[in-house]
Design an enzyme around this catalytic site. Structure first.
Site, PDB file in Angstrom:
ATOM      1  N   GLY A 152      33.584  24.223  -2.377  1.00 17.79           N
ATOM      2  CA  GLY A 152      32.528  25.192  -2.689  1.00 17.79           C
ATOM      3  C   GLY A 152      31.187  24.564  -2.366  1.00 17.79           C
ATOM      4  N   ARG A 153      30.157  25.051  -3.051  1.00 26.03           N
ATOM      5  CA  ARG A 153      28.812  24.533  -2.765  1.00 26.03           C
ATOM      6  C   ARG A 153      28.726  23.032  -3.030  1.00 26.03           C
ATOM      7  NH1 ARG A 153      26.293  29.944  -5.235  1.00 26.03           N
ATOM      8  NH2 ARG A 153      28.106  29.698  -6.558  1.00 26.03           N
ATOM      9  N   ARG A 174      42.207  26.853  -2.024  1.00 28.77           N
ATOM     10  CA  ARG A 174      43.164  27.957  -1.979  1.00 28.77           C
ATOM     11  C   ARG A 174      42.985  28.830  -0.742  1.00 28.77           C
ATOM     12  NH1 ARG A 174      43.162  31.092  -7.544  1.00 28.77           N
ATOM     13  NH2 ARG A 174      40.997  30.434  -7.481  1.00 28.77           N
ATOM     14  N   ILE A 229      34.380  14.843 -10.595  1.00 28.90           N
ATOM     15  CA  ILE A 229      33.091  15.318 -11.134  1.00 28.90           C
ATOM     16  C   ILE A 229      33.208  16.784 -11.547  1.00 28.90           C
ATOM     17  CG2 ILE A 229      31.552  13.674  -9.978  1.00 28.90           C
ATOM     18  CD1 ILE A 229      32.131  17.134  -8.532  1.00 28.90           C
ATOM     19  N   ARG A 231      36.230  18.884 -13.793  1.00 31.78           N
ATOM     20  CA  ARG A 231      36.662  19.040 -15.175  1.00 31.78           C
ATOM     21  C   ARG A 231      37.879  18.143 -15.400  1.00 31.78           C
ATOM     22  NH1 ARG A 231      32.443  21.069 -16.072  1.00 31.78           N
ATOM     23  NH2 ARG A 231      32.011  23.180 -16.804  1.00 31.78           N
ATOM     24  N   GLU A 260      36.432  15.588 -23.950  1.00 33.04           N
ATOM     25  CA  GLU A 260      35.113  14.934 -24.094  1.00 33.04           C
ATOM     26  C   GLU A 260      34.560  15.124 -25.512  1.00 33.04           C
ATOM     27  OE1 GLU A 260      32.747  16.604 -20.943  1.00 33.04           O
ATOM     28  OE2 GLU A 260      34.167  15.934 -19.427  1.00 33.04           O
ATOM     29  N   HIS A 278      29.781  12.579 -18.300  1.00 33.25           N
ATOM     30  CA  HIS A 278      29.518  13.951 -17.810  1.00 33.25           C
ATOM     31  C   HIS A 278      28.026  14.132 -17.474  1.00 33.25           C
ATOM     32  CE1 HIS A 278      31.148  18.334 -18.010  1.00 33.25           C
ATOM     33  NE2 HIS A 278      30.188  18.229 -17.110  1.00 33.25           N
TER      34      HIS A 278
END
Ligand code: 8YV
Length: 314
Positions: A152-153, A174, A229, A231, A260, A278
């Site tokens: 993605g971005r 995907r 980076i 989840r 977390e 995080h």
């Protein structure tokens, strides 16, 4: 009458002041007695402020009969029950774009730190071990192949940085992206077997839970690295810790974890693992821009204007 907002987390001081001017803000995260606060305010709450890691589920939203919007401080919306929001016509906003570059910087920083031993070297100096000889040699990042899970971005921003550092980029996602120049592996385990670094940059949530399975980690093998980076939920953390402890993975750079702020204890003793709390989006500039987007989206909602960054329910 000011609209009433339920806050599951705080924002930055500047945006908190803006909110306080226009809205009545109830800080559920700071309440001594959350139940009492909910009993008092639930009927009047029309918006919620949350972030991706906080659970904003049906149990809470069922108690907010006038809820019209959930504003998420963060790009990941995996803590929000999206099907529930869609079914009830509750608008959702998040904070894409403004954090892309910072998250990509941390992704590359973790990669360099893990492979070149920056944090290990820092500990080495502080312990006084340098007096007894040099730090063992590390491995270069140039010439390595990075496989990005989720293009993605953020994934694309990582890819351009990785190329600038002399790495070859491949990816798994995907859906094919015909306009993308990097080779796509339709099979994640097959990609894992072909790369030196697995970079996890896909969204969290049910669709990606446990995607980086024991099989994928085994396919990476003892000379490859994993950087996350995204989840913690995307990775089988038990399998990851087992592979690192057992020397079946060369190292890992981890900014996110399954539970977390709890980090699996065995990781704390490993020199080949870099751990950060995080911090992908945690620069002052980016957090300010994220908080402002939260406020601007809320303002748009209450003014009856289109949201700036609505979650695109499909
Ligand atoms: C957090 C993030 O939202 O954007 C995301 O999805 O994970 C982060 O930016 C941030 O840590 C606020 O809690």
């Amino acid at each position: 009458m000011k609209p009433e907002i339920l806050m599951l987390r705080g924002l930055l001081p500047r945006q908190t002041a803006q909110l306080d001017e226009q809205y009545v803000c109830h800080r559920l995260d700071l309440a001594d007695d959350r139940e009492a606060m909910l009993r008092d305010v639930a009927a009047d709450v029309t918006a919620v402020i949350t972030s991706g890691e906080i659970i904003c589920g049906a149990a809470l939203m069922d108690r907010l009969p006038r809820l019209g919007m959930v504003a998420c401080f963060g790009v990941g919306v995996d803590g929000i029950d999206l099907p529930y929001c869609q079914a009830r016509g509750i608008a959702v906003s998040n904070t894409p774009d403004v954090l892309t570059e910072d998250v990509a910087d941390i992704a590359i920083g973790l990669t360099i730190s893990t492979l070149r031993g920056i944090t290990a070297g820092d500990r080495y100096v502080r312990r006084g071990d340098w007096q007894h000889g040099p730090l063992p040699l590390s491995t270069r990042i140039g010439g390595k192949t990075m496989g990005i899970l989720g293009l993605g971005r953020i994934g694309k921003a990582i890819a351009t940085r990785a190329e600038a550092h002399g790495m070859t980029v491949v990816w798994h996602g995907r859906h094919d992206q015909p306009d993308v120049q990097w080779q796509r592996f339709p099979d994640l385990a097959a990609m894992a077997a072909a790369i030196d670094i697995l970079m996890i940059a896909c969204p969290g949530g049910p669709a990606t839970r446990g995607l980086v399975s024991r099989e994928v980690i085994d396919a990476l093998g003892p000379s490859s690295y994993l950087v996350n980076i995204s989840r913690g939920s995307v990775v089988d953390e038990t399998a990851l810790v087992g592979a690192l402890v057992g020397g079946r993975l060369a190292g890992a750079g981890l900014d996110v974890f399954a539970d977390e702020p709890n980090v699996p204890a065995p990781l704390l003793d490993l020199e080949n693992v870099v751990l950060t709390p995080h911090i992908g989006s945690a620069s002052r500039e980016t957090r300010d821009a994220m908080a402002q987007l939260v406020v601007d989206n809320l303002d748009a909602f209450y003014a009856g204007r289109p949201l700036l960054t609505p979650w695109p329910f499909s």
